[in-house]
Design a protein around this motif. Structure first.
Motif, PDB file in Angstrom:
ATOM      1  N   TYR A   1      -0.801   4.999  -7.713  1.00 43.33           N
ATOM      2  CA  TYR A   1      -1.405   4.047  -8.423  1.00 43.33           C
ATOM      3  C   TYR A   1      -2.896   3.925  -7.866  1.00 43.33           C
TER       4      TYR A   1
ATOM      5  N   ARG B   1       1.945   2.007  -3.492  1.00 46.21           N
ATOM      6  CA  ARG B   1       0.902   2.312  -4.228  1.00 46.21           C
ATOM      7  C   ARG B   1       0.449   4.012  -4.051  1.00 46.21           C
TER       8      ARG B   1
ATOM      9  N   GLU C   1       0.982  -1.267  -0.172  1.00 46.04           N
ATOM     10  CA  GLU C   1      -0.161  -0.093  -0.073  1.00 46.04           C
ATOM     11  C   GLU C   1       0.892   1.122   0.082  1.00 46.04           C
TER      12      GLU C   1
ATOM     13  N   LEU D   1      -4.491  -1.200  -5.821  1.00 41.61           N
ATOM     14  CA  LEU D   1      -3.442  -1.968  -5.362  1.00 41.61           C
ATOM     15  C   LEU D   1      -2.912  -3.362  -5.816  1.00 41.61           C
TER      16      LEU D   1
END
Length: 63
Positions: free
Chosen positions: A24, A19, A16, A27
Protein backbone atom coordinates in the motif's frame (compact mmCIF):
# COMPACT_ATOMS: atom_id res chain seq x y z
CA UNK A 1 1.89 7.54 19.84
CA UNK A 2 0.42 9.37 22.82
CA UNK A 3 -0.24 7.73 26.19
CA UNK A 4 -3.01 8.46 28.67
CA UNK A 5 -2.48 9.02 32.43
CA UNK A 6 -2.58 5.24 33.05
CA UNK A 7 0.20 4.59 30.54
CA UNK A 8 -2.15 3.03 27.97
CA UNK A 9 -2.03 4.03 24.33
CA UNK A 10 -4.68 6.43 23.13
CA UNK A 11 -5.57 7.72 19.72
CA UNK A 12 -4.73 5.71 16.63
CA UNK A 13 -2.14 3.18 15.49
CA UNK A 14 -0.76 2.28 12.05
CA UNK A 15 0.58 -1.11 10.91
CA UNK A 16 3.68 -0.44 8.81
CA UNK A 17 4.48 -4.14 8.33
CA UNK A 18 0.98 -4.76 6.93
CA UNK A 19 1.35 -1.72 4.65
CA UNK A 20 4.68 -2.94 3.28
CA UNK A 21 3.54 -6.56 2.88
CA UNK A 22 0.49 -5.43 0.88
CA UNK A 23 2.42 -2.73 -1.03
CA UNK A 24 0.00 0.00 0.00
CA UNK A 25 1.38 3.45 -0.83
CA UNK A 26 0.11 5.10 2.35
CA UNK A 27 -0.08 4.02 5.98
CA UNK A 28 -3.60 3.92 7.36
CA UNK A 29 -4.41 4.47 11.02
CA UNK A 30 -7.01 2.71 13.17
CA UNK A 31 -8.50 3.31 16.61
CA UNK A 32 -6.69 1.45 19.40
CA UNK A 33 -9.91 -0.42 20.29
CA UNK A 34 -10.23 -1.68 16.69
CA UNK A 35 -6.54 -2.67 16.65
CA UNK A 36 -6.90 -4.62 19.90
CA UNK A 37 -10.07 -6.34 18.69
CA UNK A 38 -8.27 -7.49 15.57
CA UNK A 39 -5.85 -9.51 17.70
CA UNK A 40 -8.13 -10.63 20.50
CA UNK A 41 -10.64 -12.03 17.99
CA UNK A 42 -8.08 -14.39 16.40
CA UNK A 43 -8.03 -17.92 17.92
CA UNK A 44 -4.83 -18.49 19.91
CA UNK A 45 -3.57 -21.29 17.66
CA UNK A 46 -4.57 -19.71 14.36
CA UNK A 47 -1.71 -20.08 11.90
CA UNK A 48 0.65 -21.66 14.40
CA UNK A 49 2.57 -24.86 13.75
CA UNK A 50 1.01 -27.63 15.84
CA UNK A 51 3.80 -30.20 15.31
CA UNK A 52 4.47 -30.76 19.00
CA UNK A 53 0.93 -30.26 20.25
CA UNK A 54 -0.88 -32.69 17.95
CA UNK A 55 1.82 -34.20 15.71
CA UNK A 56 0.54 -32.21 12.73
CA UNK A 57 2.53 -30.38 10.05
CA UNK A 58 -0.47 -28.15 9.32
CA UNK A 59 0.63 -24.47 9.08
CA UNK A 60 4.31 -25.36 9.68
CA UNK A 61 5.52 -24.39 6.23
CA UNK A 62 3.25 -21.49 5.30
CA UNK A 63 5.03 -18.30 4.16
Amino acid sequence: MPLNNNGSFKGTVGDELFRQANKYPKLSFHKIADWNYRFTSIPANSGHCMLLEKASLENCFNG
